[in-house]
Design a protein around this motif. Structure first.
Motif, mmCIF file in Angstrom:
data_model
loop_
_atom_site.group_PDB
_atom_site.id
_atom_site.type_symbol
_atom_site.label_atom_id
_atom_site.label_comp_id
_atom_site.label_asym_id
_atom_site.label_seq_id
_atom_site.Cartn_x
_atom_site.Cartn_y
_atom_site.Cartn_z
ATOM 1 N N TYR A 148 0.826 -1.211 0.000
ATOM 2 C CA TYR A 148 0.000 0.000 0.000
ATOM 3 C C TYR A 148 0.858 1.259 0.000
ATOM 4 O O TYR A 148 0.563 2.224 -0.701
ATOM 5 N N ARG A 151 2.430 2.143 -3.423
ATOM 6 C CA ARG A 151 1.534 2.432 -4.526
ATOM 7 C C ARG A 151 1.912 3.755 -5.194
ATOM 8 O O ARG A 151 2.058 4.788 -4.551
ATOM 9 N N ASP A 171 -6.529 1.729 -4.989
ATOM 10 C CA ASP A 171 -6.044 0.766 -4.014
ATOM 11 C C ASP A 171 -7.053 -0.336 -3.696
ATOM 12 O O ASP A 171 -6.894 -1.049 -2.737
#
Length: 251
Positions: A148, A151, A171
């Motif tokens: 995450y 990203r 996401d």
């Protein structure tokens, strides 16, 4: 008063107090322009050109000076906010109380609209103890935090990431392993155009040897509250205090 008398009065005033003219930039520019016109088009006043360039440099220095002062005040205000938030964290006497302080007084102090703590675990299942802690705590599969936080850029995950949240969520695939929601912020991060949160600060948490990492996520509806160009030292300090506090409660 006649024109000649007024002209004489102005002359006497200027002779007695020339700072009236010298201290007024508009008057000085008008006088220089009049002098240039009197000399004709074929004559260049190098002194006037030099003065004009110096004025331009002075204006730039003044703008820089104001920008530096504004940045200094902003940094000081940010430092004071983080210090107040850290003091509130240190008042917590249990893990549930820590989460309560984080979502309440700390969020108000830092002026954020949503905050969530993400913990990775290898054992996915319903845990009544974790469920009792509320929606602020999210449980994810191993590797979720690094994925995450990476990203939008390659390379290793940084300790603190500041970025905008795009209007179209990117996401959803990454958060598939997060229990209770398809986004880390729950309902605030879902809905039309991806919800109303527009910027986020992500802090990786080192919870000690033998434990998987965690992540503290803060988000705001202000798209400019967290920007990649901002410094991360203060949030890194806050995350360090938070993770050490958590270690004490985890034992």
């Amino acid at each position: 008063m006649t024109d000649s008398a007024l002209a004489q009065l102005l002359r006497d005033k200027i002779i007695s107090d020339p700072e009236v003219i010298l201290g007024d930039q508009d008057l000085m520019r008008a006088l220089v322009a009049a002098s240039d016109s009197a000399m004709g088009a074929n004559v260049v006043d190098l002194r006037g050109v030099a003065m004009a360039r110096l004025e331009t440099r002075l204006d730039r220095l003044e703008d820089t000076h104001r920008s530096v002062i504004a940045a200094a005040y902003e940094n000081l205000a940010g430092t004071n906010q983080i210090h107040r938030a850290v003091l509130r964290l240190l008042e917590a006497r249990s893990f549930p109380e820590l989460l309560s302080v984080l979502s309440g007084p700390v969020a108000e102090t830092l002026r954020i609209d949503s905050v969530r703590l993400i913990l990775e675990t290898k054992q996915r299942g319903d845990d009544p103890a974790l469920a009792a802690l509320g929606e602020m705590l999210g449980i994810a599969d191993p590797g979720f935090v690094a994925d995450y936080m990476r990203r939008g850029h390659g390379g290793p995950a940084r300790a603190v990431v500041l970025r905008r949240i795009p209007a179209t969520r990117l996401d959803v695939g990454l958060t598939a392993g997060l229990s209770g929601s398809t986004t880390i912020y729950g309902e605030a991060g879902t809905g039309e155009n991806g919800g109303w949160l527009r910027s986020e600060a992500l802090m990786r948490l080192d919870l000690g040897p033998g434990r998987l990492p965690g992540m503290l996520a803060m988000a705001s509806e202000d798209p400019d509250l967290f920007r990649p160009s901002q410094g991360t030292d203060l949030l890194g300090f806050f995350a360090g205090v938070f993770e050490r506090t958590m270690r004490g409660f985890l034992g």
